[in-house]
Motif scaffolding. Structure first.
Motif, PDB file in Angstrom:
ATOM      1  N   ALA A  85       1.030  -1.743  -0.104  1.00  0.00           N
ATOM      2  CA  ALA A  85      -0.247  -0.015   0.396  1.00  0.00           C
ATOM      3  C   ALA A  85       0.947   1.783  -0.032  1.00  0.00           C
ATOM      4  CB  ALA A  85      -0.937  -0.216   1.078  1.00  0.00           C
ATOM      5  N   VAL A  86       1.821   1.161  -0.971  1.00  0.00           N
ATOM      6  CA  VAL A  86       2.671   2.488  -1.268  1.00  0.00           C
ATOM      7  C   VAL A  86       2.137   2.834  -3.034  1.00  0.00           C
ATOM      8  CG1 VAL A  86       4.491   1.870   0.596  1.00  0.00           C
ATOM      9  CG2 VAL A  86       4.905   1.132  -1.374  1.00  0.00           C
ATOM     10  N   ARG A  87       2.868   4.486  -2.703  1.00  0.00           N
ATOM     11  CA  ARG A  87       2.775   5.186  -4.260  1.00  0.00           C
ATOM     12  C   ARG A  87       4.249   5.727  -4.065  1.00  0.00           C
ATOM     13  NH1 ARG A  87      -1.018   7.653  -0.844  1.00  0.00           N
ATOM     14  NH2 ARG A  87      -3.189   6.585  -1.376  1.00  0.00           N
ATOM     15  N   ARG A  88       5.663   5.332  -3.819  1.00  0.00           N
ATOM     16  CA  ARG A  88       6.371   5.317  -3.792  1.00  0.00           C
ATOM     17  C   ARG A  88       7.718   4.074  -3.642  1.00  0.00           C
ATOM     18  NH1 ARG A  88       4.647   9.319  -1.035  1.00  0.00           N
ATOM     19  NH2 ARG A  88       4.953  11.872  -2.912  1.00  0.00           N
ATOM     20  N   LEU A  89       7.861   3.545  -3.994  1.00  0.00           N
ATOM     21  CA  LEU A  89       9.219   2.724  -4.129  1.00  0.00           C
ATOM     22  C   LEU A  89      10.698   2.647  -4.752  1.00  0.00           C
ATOM     23  CD1 LEU A  89       7.672  -0.385  -5.765  1.00  0.00           C
ATOM     24  CD2 LEU A  89       7.663  -0.743  -3.158  1.00  0.00           C
ATOM     25  N   PRO A  90      12.191   3.465  -3.628  1.00  0.00           N
ATOM     26  CA  PRO A  90      13.083   3.492  -3.844  1.00  0.00           C
ATOM     27  C   PRO A  90      13.618   2.008  -4.881  1.00  0.00           C
ATOM     28  CG  PRO A  90      12.810   3.030  -1.237  1.00  0.00           C
ATOM     29  CD  PRO A  90      11.701   2.828  -2.163  1.00  0.00           C
ATOM     30  N   VAL A  91      14.434   2.660  -5.824  1.00  0.00           N
ATOM     31  CA  VAL A  91      15.675   1.380  -6.252  1.00  0.00           C
ATOM     32  C   VAL A  91      16.691   1.742  -6.214  1.00  0.00           C
ATOM     33  CG1 VAL A  91      16.150   0.788  -9.234  1.00  0.00           C
ATOM     34  CG2 VAL A  91      13.803   2.374  -8.527  1.00  0.00           C
ATOM     35  N   VAL A  92      17.331   0.909  -5.428  1.00  0.00           N
ATOM     36  CA  VAL A  92      18.684   0.594  -5.046  1.00  0.00           C
ATOM     37  C   VAL A  92      19.347  -0.288  -5.943  1.00  0.00           C
ATOM     38  CG1 VAL A  92      17.543   0.708  -2.932  1.00  0.00           C
ATOM     39  CG2 VAL A  92      17.852  -1.644  -2.842  1.00  0.00           C
ATOM     40  N   ASP A  93      20.831  -0.183  -5.933  1.00  0.00           N
ATOM     41  CA  ASP A  93      21.837  -0.499  -6.544  1.00  0.00           C
ATOM     42  C   ASP A  93      22.215  -2.279  -5.236  1.00  0.00           C
ATOM     43  OD1 ASP A  93      24.104  -0.155  -4.704  1.00  0.00           O
ATOM     44  OD2 ASP A  93      25.002   1.530  -6.281  1.00  0.00           O
ATOM     45  N   GLU A  94      23.054  -3.286  -5.589  1.00  0.00           N
ATOM     46  CA  GLU A  94      22.810  -4.352  -5.239  1.00  0.00           C
ATOM     47  C   GLU A  94      23.575  -4.060  -3.456  1.00  0.00           C
ATOM     48  OE1 GLU A  94      26.592  -3.023  -8.121  1.00  0.00           O
ATOM     49  OE2 GLU A  94      25.093  -4.197  -8.168  1.00  0.00           O
ATOM     50  N   SER A  95      24.264  -2.875  -3.081  1.00  0.00           N
ATOM     51  CA  SER A  95      24.618  -2.061  -2.178  1.00  0.00           C
ATOM     52  C   SER A  95      23.892  -2.059  -1.069  1.00  0.00           C
ATOM     53  CB  SER A  95      25.976  -1.484  -2.107  1.00  0.00           C
ATOM     54  OG  SER A  95      27.076  -2.011  -2.738  1.00  0.00           O
ATOM     55  N   ARG A  96      22.520  -1.329  -1.641  1.00  0.00           N
ATOM     56  CA  ARG A  96      21.088  -0.735  -1.283  1.00  0.00           C
ATOM     57  C   ARG A  96      21.740   1.179  -1.188  1.00  0.00           C
ATOM     58  NH1 ARG A  96      17.052  -2.711   0.947  1.00  0.00           N
ATOM     59  NH2 ARG A  96      16.386  -1.012   2.274  1.00  0.00           N
ATOM     60  N   ARG A  97      22.755   1.200  -2.313  1.00  0.00           N
ATOM     61  CA  ARG A  97      22.780   2.873  -2.772  1.00  0.00           C
ATOM     62  C   ARG A  97      21.279   3.192  -3.272  1.00  0.00           C
ATOM     63  NH1 ARG A  97      27.607   4.918  -0.486  1.00  0.00           N
ATOM     64  NH2 ARG A  97      28.874   3.024  -0.195  1.00  0.00           N
ATOM     65  N   PRO A  98      21.102   4.072  -3.329  1.00  0.00           N
ATOM     66  CA  PRO A  98      19.913   4.880  -4.019  1.00  0.00           C
ATOM     67  C   PRO A  98      20.078   5.237  -5.173  1.00  0.00           C
ATOM     68  CG  PRO A  98      20.037   5.806  -2.433  1.00  0.00           C
ATOM     69  CD  PRO A  98      21.203   4.708  -1.991  1.00  0.00           C
ATOM     70  N   VAL A  99      19.501   4.538  -5.934  1.00  0.00           N
ATOM     71  CA  VAL A  99      19.630   5.212  -7.513  1.00  0.00           C
ATOM     72  C   VAL A  99      18.815   5.360  -8.194  1.00  0.00           C
ATOM     73  CG1 VAL A  99      21.828   3.265  -7.971  1.00  0.00           C
ATOM     74  CG2 VAL A  99      19.492   2.523  -8.925  1.00  0.00           C
ATOM     75  N   GLY A 100      17.015   5.511  -8.209  1.00  0.00           N
ATOM     76  CA  GLY A 100      16.121   6.171  -8.108  1.00  0.00           C
ATOM     77  C   GLY A 100      14.930   5.949  -6.893  1.00  0.00           C
ATOM     78  N   VAL A 101      14.322   6.627  -8.204  1.00  0.00           N
ATOM     79  CA  VAL A 101      12.714   6.604  -7.032  1.00  0.00           C
ATOM     80  C   VAL A 101      11.022   6.288  -8.738  1.00  0.00           C
ATOM     81  CG1 VAL A 101      11.006   7.167  -5.918  1.00  0.00           C
ATOM     82  CG2 VAL A 101      13.342   7.489  -5.254  1.00  0.00           C
ATOM     83  N   VAL A 102      11.087   5.316  -7.977  1.00  0.00           N
ATOM     84  CA  VAL A 102       9.519   4.918  -8.991  1.00  0.00           C
ATOM     85  C   VAL A 102       8.056   5.062  -7.842  1.00  0.00           C
ATOM     86  CG1 VAL A 102       9.257   2.412  -8.612  1.00  0.00           C
ATOM     87  CG2 VAL A 102       8.320   2.941 -10.735  1.00  0.00           C
ATOM     88  N   SER A 103       7.480   5.608  -9.185  1.00  0.00           N
ATOM     89  CA  SER A 103       6.309   6.104  -8.204  1.00  0.00           C
ATOM     90  C   SER A 103       4.901   5.582  -9.068  1.00  0.00           C
ATOM     91  CB  SER A 103       6.035   7.725  -8.336  1.00  0.00           C
ATOM     92  OG  SER A 103       5.974   8.588  -9.709  1.00  0.00           O
ATOM     93  N   LEU A 104       3.876   5.769  -8.732  1.00  0.00           N
ATOM     94  CA  LEU A 104       2.724   4.858  -9.009  1.00  0.00           C
ATOM     95  C   LEU A 104       2.424   5.866 -10.393  1.00  0.00           C
ATOM     96  CD1 LEU A 104      -0.055   3.444  -9.015  1.00  0.00           C
ATOM     97  CD2 LEU A 104      -0.803   5.349  -7.748  1.00  0.00           C
TER      98      LEU A 104
END
Length: 137
Positions: free
Chosen positions: A94-113
């Motif tokens: 039940a979220v409208r945004r998801l962080p996009v992370v690389d293999e080290s859990r470093r954020p590289v993006g966000v995908v939204s609804l």
């Protein structure tokens, strides 16, 4: 995912204040900020979190850290995940945004609804189902 996400997401360290996050959201015209420790994702704070978890509780945003109010139990996706994975996670969590992370859990993006609606052609019933899901508090 990398073809629909918003790249270079805005983030702040866990010890930054809610006030700093609110200013960043205003200045960048965004609704959420990723929270990091040593550059690795540890949470997310949204404009709603600031209102519900701090202001409505009479907590001072100039002294409350992001770590105190952010959502730490995040669903994330990887840049090579498909959009169906993102839609499934948004429904389940039940979220409208998801962080996009690389293999080290470093954020590289966000995908939204909205990103998925525009770029993946989600149907109105699918969008409404995610949009109407009870919010996480």
């Amino acid at each position: 995912m990398s073809d629909v996400m918003t790249a270079r997401p805005r983030s702040l360290p866990r010890d930054a204040t809610l006030h700093e996050a609110a200013r960043l959201m205003r200045d960048e015209d965004i609704g959420g900020v990723l929270v990091t420790v040593a550059g690795r994702l540890c949470g997310m704070v949204t404009d709603r979190d600031i209102v519900v978890r701090a202001l409505a509780e009479d907590r001072d945003p100039r002294i409350i850290s992001l770590g105190e109010v952010c959502t730490a139990d995040l669903a994330t996706v990887r840049p090579d995940d498909d959009t169906a994975t993102a839609v499934r996670l948004m429904r389940e969590r039940a979220v409208r945004r998801l962080p996009v992370v690389d293999e080290s859990r470093r954020p590289v993006g966000v995908v939204s609804l909205g990103d998925l609606a525009i770029n993946d052609g989600l149907t109105a019933p699918t969008l409404e189902e995610i949009w109407r899901a009870p919010p996480n508090v």
